[in-house]
Structure formats: C-alpha cells, structure tokens
Write an enzyme that holds these catalytic residues in place. Structure first.
Site, PDB file in Angstrom:
ATOM      1  N   LYS A  48     -27.885  19.680   0.058  1.00 40.16           N
ATOM      2  CA  LYS A  48     -28.475  18.626  -0.764  1.00 40.16           C
ATOM      3  C   LYS A  48     -29.122  17.625   0.180  1.00 40.16           C
ATOM      4  CE  LYS A  48     -23.936  16.434  -0.953  1.00 40.16           C
ATOM      5  NZ  LYS A  48     -22.956  15.702  -1.760  1.00 40.16           N
ATOM      6  N   ASP A  93     -22.372  18.455   7.530  1.00 37.43           N
ATOM      7  CA  ASP A  93     -21.327  18.592   6.521  1.00 37.43           C
ATOM      8  C   ASP A  93     -21.002  20.051   6.201  1.00 37.43           C
ATOM      9  OD1 ASP A  93     -19.407  17.578   4.911  1.00 37.43           O
ATOM     10  OD2 ASP A  93     -20.717  16.245   3.780  1.00 37.43           O
TER      11      ASP A  93
END
Ligand code: 3S1
Length: 320
Positions: free
Chosen positions: A148, A164
């Site tokens: 994202k 991440d």
C-alpha cells in the site's frame, strides 16, 4: 576488523555493531509495536533509520513470529534498490534494534496526498519501480501481503523503497519441476497453498478477494494491491473504499468500483486486467511490463539510475 592470531597470522574478525556504535536523534515514525529513530554510525557518520522494538511488549502481544518474519525476509531481500535494506540487528536488555536504510522522502502516501494525484508520467515511473521490486521479491520467494502507499517509502533521490515485511510470507519451494508433456509447468508457488492458522488480513482497501474468500494469499495477491496503487496514484483515492472495513470487503468481493471521469484509457485497461477476482486470471508480471501503459520503460537496473520525474498532478482532459 583485521587482527593477528596467536601464530602471528592476520585474521579477519567480525565485530558486531551495538547500541553504542550509533547516536540517536529524532523519531521518524511510530507504529503499534515499534519506533523508528534517525541514527548515525559514530564511525562512518552514515545515517540510518533504526527500528526499535520493546521485547516485553512484543512477547506480551504475541508478535514474536512477525518480528522474526520481518528479519528473515529482509535478510533474503538484500540485493535490490527497491527494498529497505537491513544492515545490522542487535539488542540490549530492553529492546531489539533493526538498522535500516533511511528514507528521507517519507511515505509515497504523504507525497500523493500533498499532490492530490500523480500524472501519467509520475504514475508510470513509480509504478515501474514498485513492479520491478515486486518482481524481485517474488523471484526470491517472498509475498509481501500488505502492499500500500504507506509501505512505499522514498529515499533522498525520490526513488521508492518498500518496507514493512512483518506480514510477508516466505515460500518454501522455488523449484519448477521438469516435465516432458509439453504442457507449461505449474509453479507450485503460484497456487494458493493451504494455510491453517491464517487469520492475517492486510489493510482493508488493498486486500485481495481471494484472501477474503479462501483466506489464502498468493503472488498474484500482491498484483491486486499493485492494481489498487496504480488506480490510486491517478485517481487520488483507492478503488475500494467504504465507511468501514466490512463494507470495503463487500465492495472488493463484488468488484464494485468505478473509474473517475477522464481516467486515462491505457491505464484503465491495465487496472482492469489487474483488478480481476480470479488470481489465476490476473495479468502476470511479464505481461504487465509489456503493457502499453509501461511503453518506453527500461526494466532492470537502468530503472534505478533514472532521475525521478518532477511531481505533477493528473489533469483530466476537458469533457465534450
Ligand atoms: C512507523 C510508522 C515508522 C519511517 C521512516 C510510519 C519507517 C518509518 C515509519 C523509515 C521507516 C513510518 C523504515 C525504514 C525509514 C513511515 N526507513 O526511513 O513514515
């Protein structure tokens, strides 16, 4: 460190870095389980982003597995400019430390919000860097599962670095079996595998339909998220967004989304070939690279030598 052993022979001795080798400055970001702080190597003066995790908190919240997944995936993905590199790990009594690439440009989401949208040239550039990085990850047997614009950071050159990896998945087999049938070989890693304790769901807006219906993510799940990101860069909002997570999930499994008026036709064609409910029918990476939207892109290392385009918002053509 070069040292001399008992026999007078020079030996290379590796000295592990520790907390005392860095000076710590301000906080760059705070998550639920970690704080990222600007750190400087006292010897080289090189700056890093140092992710600090509180061991007691990680254990209490049962996140040990995810911390290990992040370390293991980052250690597997060290040879690509599109991934936040892990340089050192160490710990003290209280905390774990991950010494990472510093990304001075912050999140792609922040840049997009300031710009409202990206024009086709910017979307092509950032889309190409993200896709080249997904290609590398998948070839190394890693599915990110939570791609994202918040997890796409920008370095000082305004090139992307994906971060991440705490919810990534490392695939077991990477072998493609030989066969003599003349049929294209099936890649076991392209087929969703059974995952019993799979309760993980990424960020609602970018979650693939197969994760919601079968609780299974595959490589193509990252390409669904990639389609959502291409849509978002040009439209200024993700394709599936509702008042709450449940309503967002309902839209995803019904493929309920619309293009804003004036959305460029070639980009629309690409997004429509990525936002496909059946993961087996989603455009594979090699076909995405050859799609008209990416015409003129030199894939591979040259993509990372290019100067980032000047940021420009998308201006739709006037309507008849
Ligand atoms: C927590 C929440 C951390 C910031 C900078 C949000 C991560 C963050 C972060 C870096 C990183 C964010 C990771 C690697 C960085 C994102 N390198 O510079 O803003």
């Amino acid at each position: 460190r070069q040292e001399i052993d008992a026999n007078g022979k020079p030996v290379a001795r590796y000295i592990k870095k520790g907390v005392r080798d860095f000076s710590f400055a301000h906080t760059l970001g705070e998550g639920s389980y970690s704080t990222v702080v600007l750190g400087t190597d006292r010897q080289t003066l090189k700056e890093y982003a140092i992710k600090i995790l509180d061991k007691r908190h990680i254990i209490k919240e049962k996140k040990v597995k995810y911390v290990n997944i992040e370390k293991d995936t980052l250690n597997r993905l060290t040879e690509h400019p599109g991934i936040v590199r892990l340089y050192y790990t160490f710990q003290d009594e209280r905390s774990l430390y991950f010494v990472l690439d510093l990304c001075k440009g912050g999140e792609l989401l922040g840049v997009l919000k300031r710009m409202t949208t990206f024009d086709e040239e910017c979307t092509r550039f950032y889309g190409a860097q993200i896709l080249d990085t997904i290609d590398y990850m998948h070839k190394r047997g890693v599915i990110h599962r939570d791609l994202k614009p918040e997890n796409v950071l920008l370095d000082s050159q305004m090139h992307i670095k994906i971060t991440d990896f705490g919810t990534a998945k490392i695939l077991k087999s990477q072998r493609k079996p030989q066969n003599s049938s003349g049929m294209p070989p099936l890649d076991a890693t392209d087929i969703p595998e059974e995952e019993r304790a799979s309760s993980f769901v990424g960020t609602a807006e970018y979650v693939s339909p197969e994760l919601l219906t079968d609780k299974n993510a595959c490589k193509a799940s990252d390409l669904w998220a990639f389609g959502c990101i291409i849509f978002q860069l040009l439209a200024g909002r993700p394709p599936f967004k509702a008042g709450n997570e449940y309503q967002t999930f309902q839209k995803i499994v019904a493929l309920d989304y619309d293009f804003p008026a004036g959305f460029p036709a070639v980009a629309r064609d690409l997004v429509e070939r990525l936002l496909v409910l059946d993961p087996a029918r989603r455009l594979p990476i090699e076909h995405i690279k050859n799609h008209e939207f990416f015409q003129g892109i030199a894939w591979g290392p040259d993509l990372w030598k290019r100067k980032a385009p000047r940021l420009k918002a998308y201006v739709p053509p006037p309507r008849e």
